[in-house]
Scaffold this motif. Structure first.
Motif, short mmCIF file in Angstrom:
data_model
loop_
_atom_site.label_atom_id
_atom_site.label_comp_id
_atom_site.label_asym_id
_atom_site.label_seq_id
_atom_site.Cartn_x
_atom_site.Cartn_y
_atom_site.Cartn_z
N HIS A 71 0.71 -1.24 0.01
CA HIS A 71 0.09 -0.06 0.08
C HIS A 71 0.78 1.32 -0.12
O HIS A 71 1.51 1.64 1.18
CB HIS A 71 -0.96 0.04 1.32
CG HIS A 71 -1.98 1.31 1.43
ND1 HIS A 71 -2.33 1.86 0.38
CD2 HIS A 71 -2.50 1.64 2.65
CE1 HIS A 71 -3.11 2.62 0.73
NE2 HIS A 71 -3.21 2.75 2.06
N THR A 96 -7.40 4.21 2.99
CA THR A 96 -6.96 3.10 3.79
C THR A 96 -8.11 2.15 4.30
O THR A 96 -8.10 1.03 4.43
CB THR A 96 -5.80 3.35 4.67
OG1 THR A 96 -4.71 4.07 4.17
CG2 THR A 96 -5.39 2.28 5.23
N LEU A 100 -9.04 -1.59 3.53
CA LEU A 100 -8.90 -2.60 4.64
C LEU A 100 -10.41 -3.31 4.67
O LEU A 100 -10.54 -4.59 4.90
CB LEU A 100 -8.68 -1.95 6.02
CG LEU A 100 -7.18 -1.64 6.13
CD1 LEU A 100 -6.95 -0.93 7.45
CD2 LEU A 100 -6.18 -2.81 6.22
N GLU A 101 -11.35 -2.72 4.60
CA GLU A 101 -12.79 -3.27 4.52
C GLU A 101 -12.81 -4.17 3.29
O GLU A 101 -13.35 -5.12 3.48
CB GLU A 101 -13.85 -2.36 4.38
CG GLU A 101 -13.86 -1.50 5.99
CD GLU A 101 -15.17 -0.40 6.02
OE1 GLU A 101 -15.62 0.11 6.99
OE2 GLU A 101 -15.25 0.34 4.63
N MET A 103 -10.38 -5.73 1.92
CA MET A 103 -9.50 -6.68 1.97
C MET A 103 -10.12 -7.90 2.94
O MET A 103 -10.12 -8.95 2.81
CB MET A 103 -8.32 -6.42 2.56
CG MET A 103 -7.41 -5.51 1.77
SD MET A 103 -5.75 -5.01 2.61
CE MET A 103 -4.89 -6.79 3.14
N GLN A 104 -10.94 -7.40 4.05
CA GLN A 104 -11.71 -8.20 4.99
C GLN A 104 -12.78 -8.80 4.28
O GLN A 104 -12.95 -10.21 4.28
CB GLN A 104 -12.29 -7.42 6.05
CG GLN A 104 -13.17 -8.05 7.07
CD GLN A 104 -13.96 -7.25 7.95
OE1 GLN A 104 -13.96 -5.96 7.80
NE2 GLN A 104 -15.30 -7.67 8.31
N ILE A 111 -0.76 -7.05 4.44
CA ILE A 111 -0.80 -5.88 3.88
C ILE A 111 0.80 -5.19 4.32
O ILE A 111 1.03 -5.31 5.57
CB ILE A 111 -1.73 -4.85 4.06
CG1 ILE A 111 -1.75 -3.66 3.45
CG2 ILE A 111 -2.17 -4.88 5.59
CD1 ILE A 111 -2.84 -2.52 3.34
N MET A 151 -4.78 -0.29 11.00
CA MET A 151 -4.24 -1.74 10.60
C MET A 151 -4.23 -2.59 11.97
O MET A 151 -4.50 -3.76 11.93
CB MET A 151 -3.09 -1.37 9.92
CG MET A 151 -3.12 -0.97 8.50
SD MET A 151 -1.48 -0.81 7.72
CE MET A 151 -2.05 0.23 6.15
N PHE A 154 -7.76 -3.76 12.81
CA PHE A 154 -8.08 -4.94 11.82
C PHE A 154 -7.47 -5.92 12.13
O PHE A 154 -8.16 -6.98 11.86
CB PHE A 154 -7.87 -4.07 10.45
CG PHE A 154 -9.22 -3.49 9.87
CD1 PHE A 154 -10.07 -4.15 8.91
CD2 PHE A 154 -9.37 -2.25 10.09
CE1 PHE A 154 -11.05 -3.43 8.54
CE2 PHE A 154 -10.50 -1.32 9.88
CZ PHE A 154 -11.30 -1.83 8.91
N ASP A 155 -6.23 -6.02 12.25
CA ASP A 155 -5.58 -7.25 12.72
C ASP A 155 -6.35 -7.99 13.94
O ASP A 155 -6.68 -9.12 13.82
CB ASP A 155 -4.07 -6.93 13.17
CG ASP A 155 -3.23 -8.41 13.61
OD1 ASP A 155 -3.85 -9.40 13.42
OD2 ASP A 155 -2.08 -8.21 13.68
N ILE A 160 -6.02 -9.50 9.88
CA ILE A 160 -5.35 -8.97 8.91
C ILE A 160 -3.89 -8.59 9.32
O ILE A 160 -3.85 -7.56 9.86
CB ILE A 160 -6.07 -7.63 8.20
CG1 ILE A 160 -7.35 -8.06 7.65
CG2 ILE A 160 -5.06 -7.06 7.05
CD1 ILE A 160 -8.11 -7.02 6.89
N TRP A 162 0.04 -7.12 9.26
CA TRP A 162 0.50 -6.13 8.49
C TRP A 162 1.85 -5.73 8.90
O TRP A 162 2.20 -6.22 10.05
CB TRP A 162 -0.45 -4.76 8.77
CG TRP A 162 -0.28 -4.24 10.21
CD1 TRP A 162 -1.48 -5.02 11.12
CD2 TRP A 162 0.30 -3.34 11.04
NE1 TRP A 162 -1.05 -4.56 12.41
CE2 TRP A 162 -0.31 -3.67 12.44
CE3 TRP A 162 1.35 -2.54 10.72
CZ2 TRP A 162 0.24 -2.87 13.27
CZ3 TRP A 162 1.83 -1.70 11.56
CH2 TRP A 162 1.17 -1.95 12.90
#
Length: 328
Positions: A71, A96, A100-101, A103-104, A111, A151, A154-155, A160, A162
């Protein structure tokens, strides 16, 4: 499986695409071409579009088997970020979030993030360590730090993974001579100095000569763009191996002042370069040099193009052959 490179037609992005191509990766590029150039792409499948456009992201993720994301896409001008912070929050942070949404939604769990050592602000220690305090002095650095924190959550919530790479000034050009640095307007020191050497601008502006440094001008860390590209690919490999999320600094461990960069450029080009001292810019710390010991140890990153003379020489070769950048 493919690697999605957002902002892949930009300066560092295009060099990373070139390095990915050299090792046979399948590459998808998403770039709105705000700062990127189609001509900078040596390969890969290009989608022209914006991260904030859900339809474009749906198309990218449904038409390709994306394994991981690198990214780069973001606005990155410190001075502009202090005048128009909303632009930076909307493009960098919201963009971003949109990525991320998606990617989820599509089950893409890796990432690598092109961050900045501007997340540290005025450093506590030099060279800067990954554990040092993060207190940005400009809106650009603040948005990059917000992206990293996003990020992290989100992990926590979605798994996810990163890796954030924090670095300062990319410089130089690809060894093939096919791609280099071309921004409009140009704001990075080394290409601006070389434009002055080419006679494309009357002088180089030095923003402040009263900082607490040996010659009064700001000190920065410079890394060859191809070494940065290598680091991003090593980070992808690290995530593919099942590694946990992490932050790594990238630097050559040695800083150079603005005056030193100008003097070395004079030596490399053999041309006169006039400099004019102007007032300080808002948000500019005096000295920023990053330690890359952790990246060397854990990623196996070993930058091999770290002499400033060689970095400037590769950039000079590009500018001589492409004085108008990507003219198209």
């Amino acid at each position: 499986m493919a690697v999605l490179v957002t902002g892949g037609a930009g300066y560092i992005g295009s060099h990373t695409v070139a390095a990915l191509l050299e090792r046979g990766e399948s590459i998808v590029v998403l770039d709105n071409l705000q700062q990127g150039h189609k001509e900078a792409l040596l390969g890969g499948k290009l989608y022209v579009g914006d991260l904030r456009d859900a339809d474009v992201l749906d198309q990218v993720f449904t038409e390709n088997q994306i394994d991981s994301v690198i990214h780069f896409a973001a606005n990155s001008l410190v001075g502009e970020s202090m005048k128009i912070p909303g632009k930076y929050y909307h493009n960098n942070v919201y963009g971003t979030l949109c990525l991320l949404e998606k990617m989820q939604e599509y089950g893409v769990g890796k990432i690598v993030f092109s961050s900045t050592a501007a997340t540290y602000g005025e450093p506590e220690n030099v060279p800067i360590d990954e554990h040092d305090r993060t207190l940005p002095t400009n809106a650009y650095g603040e948005t990059k730090l917000a992206m990293e924190k996003m990020m992290k959550w989100f992990d926590t919530a979605h798994g996810i993974k990163w890796i954030s790479l924090r670095y300062f000034n990319a410089a130089g050009a690809h060894e093939s001579g096919k791609i280099g640095e071309a921004h409009n307007p140009e704001t990075h020191l080394i290409p601006i100095v070389l434009e002055a050497a080419l006679g494309k601008r009357p002088h180089i502006s030095v923003f402040g000569d009263d900082y607490d440094t040996a010659d009064g001008t700001c000190i920065r860390d410079y890394i060859h763009v191809s070494d940065l590209a290598d680091a991003h690919i090593l980070a992808v490999d690290k995530l593919r191996s099942g590694a946990e999320s992490a932050v790594y600094n990238l630097g050559n461990g040695q800083g150079f002042s603005v005056n030193e960069v100008i003097e070395i450029a004079r030596q490399v080009t053999g041309r006169e370069i006039k400099e004019v001292v102007e007032p300080r810019r808002a948000g500019d710390p005096a000295k920023l040099v990053a330690s890359s010991q952790r990246a060397r140890t854990e990623l196996g990153w070993n930058p091999g193009r770290n002499k400033l003379e060689d970095i400037i020489a590769s950039a000079w070769s590009w500018h001589l052959n492409n004085p108008d950048g990507y003219s198209k």
